[in-house]
Design an enzyme around this catalytic site. Structure first.
Site, PDB file in Angstrom:
ATOM      1  N   SER A   1       1.862  -4.663  -6.493  1.00 36.69           N
ATOM      2  CA  SER A   1       2.436  -4.576  -5.162  1.00 36.69           C
ATOM      3  C   SER A   1       3.965  -4.594  -5.255  1.00 36.69           C
ATOM      4  O   SER A   1       4.542  -4.009  -6.166  1.00 36.69           O
ATOM      5  CB  SER A   1       1.909  -5.724  -4.297  1.00 36.69           C
ATOM      6  OG  SER A   1       2.240  -5.546  -2.943  1.00 36.69           O
TER       7      SER A   1
ATOM      8  N   TYR B   1       6.928   1.995   3.382  1.00 30.95           N
ATOM      9  CA  TYR B   1       6.501   1.540   2.058  1.00 30.95           C
ATOM     10  C   TYR B   1       6.058   0.086   2.111  1.00 30.95           C
ATOM     11  O   TYR B   1       4.958  -0.265   1.669  1.00 30.95           O
ATOM     12  CB  TYR B   1       7.650   1.722   1.070  1.00 30.95           C
ATOM     13  CG  TYR B   1       7.413   1.137  -0.300  1.00 30.95           C
ATOM     14  CD1 TYR B   1       6.390   1.620  -1.117  1.00 30.95           C
ATOM     15  CD2 TYR B   1       8.195   0.097  -0.787  1.00 30.95           C
ATOM     16  CE1 TYR B   1       6.166   1.086  -2.376  1.00 30.95           C
ATOM     17  CE2 TYR B   1       7.993  -0.439  -2.049  1.00 30.95           C
ATOM     18  CZ  TYR B   1       6.981   0.063  -2.835  1.00 30.95           C
ATOM     19  OH  TYR B   1       6.769  -0.468  -4.078  1.00 30.95           O
TER      20      TYR B   1
ATOM     21  N   LYS C   1       2.209  -1.334   1.774  1.00 33.62           N
ATOM     22  CA  LYS C   1       1.897  -2.229   0.652  1.00 33.62           C
ATOM     23  C   LYS C   1       1.394  -3.585   1.146  1.00 33.62           C
ATOM     24  O   LYS C   1       0.498  -4.174   0.537  1.00 33.62           O
ATOM     25  CB  LYS C   1       3.127  -2.404  -0.237  1.00 33.62           C
ATOM     26  CG  LYS C   1       3.585  -1.135  -0.938  1.00 33.62           C
ATOM     27  CD  LYS C   1       2.583  -0.625  -1.956  1.00 33.62           C
ATOM     28  CE  LYS C   1       2.758  -1.286  -3.300  1.00 33.62           C
ATOM     29  NZ  LYS C   1       1.919  -0.644  -4.348  1.00 33.62           N
TER      30      LYS C   1
END
Length: 307
Positions: free
Chosen positions: A167, A182, A186
């Site tokens: 991650s 993003y 995530k």
């Protein structure tokens, strides 16, 4: 910088080392997505060094996979580890299914899955919604499909399954300039992984998400960074940390989110505290107490079962 241990590691050390016999991967098959270069390749290499029986790397480009396999084979000091590659586009469900079918047809059971492939496109959500949604399709949906097929393998594994989600610290960085899609995608998948760990006991599956540290990978270079941009971590840190995370020593981190930079020995010293604190090292709301809704959902589950 988020600190949980006094020592903040930037390179590998004995406790997590892939050369440490306590971290042996003998008898295991390990699959790494996005394993042809960067952190994924370093992770594949570390599991090979730890004696894994088989290391499988997935990637989109056949030539890149061939080069990666040649490097891994050339670096082996022993011949025990078999290196395999599959050209697989994780954004395509047929491609994912075909890959797992090929693995099963070879009579192979994957014991350790490292989800490293992902979308790292930066930008403003307000300017490009399509790109933002693509981040979710790759970082959440694609990885969830790979994980589902991992846990639903036809060929049975002899031991419990290990899932390591690569991650990012962006999921708890606030603000995260130009990283909104993003970071959100995530954190979405890290939350799914966290809840998946609640559904599967640590005796059946060992699941953890990690921030791999600041490694100057090819992907990072493509964003315009170089050796002088940051005090970079060595790639041996996240790769060996993943090897250690796959051992029983790290089972107390099941369902947690950790940084590869955090000292494993100090984490072990705090094992009881981490295990007894349900909200510790888990995704939640900053500044608010941990909310445990287990009892309420247990009642819902009972009603569902009865119906």
């Amino acid at each position: 910088m988020a600190t949980f241990t006094q020592k903040f590691r930037t390179t590998s050390y004995p406790t997590i080392s892939s050369h440490n016999p306590l971290n042996s991967q003998v008898g295991r098959t390990v699959l790494v997505t996005g394993g042809s270069d960067g952190i994924g390749f370093a992770i594949a290499s570390a599991f090979a060094k730890a004696g894994a029986s088989r290391v499988i790397i997935l990637g989109r480009r056949q030539e890149a996979l061939r080069v990666a396999a040649d490097k891994l084979n050339a670096a082996r000091s022993r011949n025990e580890t078999v290196i395999m590659t599959f050209a697989c586009d994780i954004t395509s469900l047929p491609s994912i299914e075909s890959t797992w079918q090929s693995i099963a047809a070879a009579g192979i059971a994957v014991d350790v899955l490292v989800l490293n492939a992902g979308n790292v496109k930066f930008g403003l959500v307000s300017e490009d919604i399509t790109a933002a949604w693509t981040a979710f399709e790759i970082n959440v949906l694609a990885n969830l499909r790979v994980a589902k097929l991992f846990f639903g393998q036809i060929v049975a594994s002899s031991g419990k399954k290990i899932l390591i989600n690569i991650s990012t610290c962006s999921i708890h960085s606030s603000p995260a300039p130009f990283q909104a899609a993003y970071a959100a995608s995530k954190i979405g998948f890290a939350n799914l992984v966290q809840n998946l760990a609640d559904e599967l006991s640590v005796d059946k599956a060992q699941i953890v998400s990690i921030h791999p540290g600041a490694v100057l990978s090819e992907t990072v270079r493509a964003k315009g960074y170089d050796e002088n941009s940051l005090p970079w971590d060595d790639a041996s840190l996240p790769s060996d940390f993943c090897v250690w995370l796959s051992t029983d020593s790290a089972k107390f981190l099941h369902g947690k989110f950790v940084w590869a930079n955090w000292d494993a020995d100090e984490l072990l010293e705090r094992k009881s505290e981490i295990k007894s604190s349900p909200g510790m090292l888990r995704i939640g709301l900053q500044g608010a107490g941990f909310l445990d809704v287990t009892t309420m959902f247990d009642q819902i589950k009972d009603r569902v079962v009865r119906n």
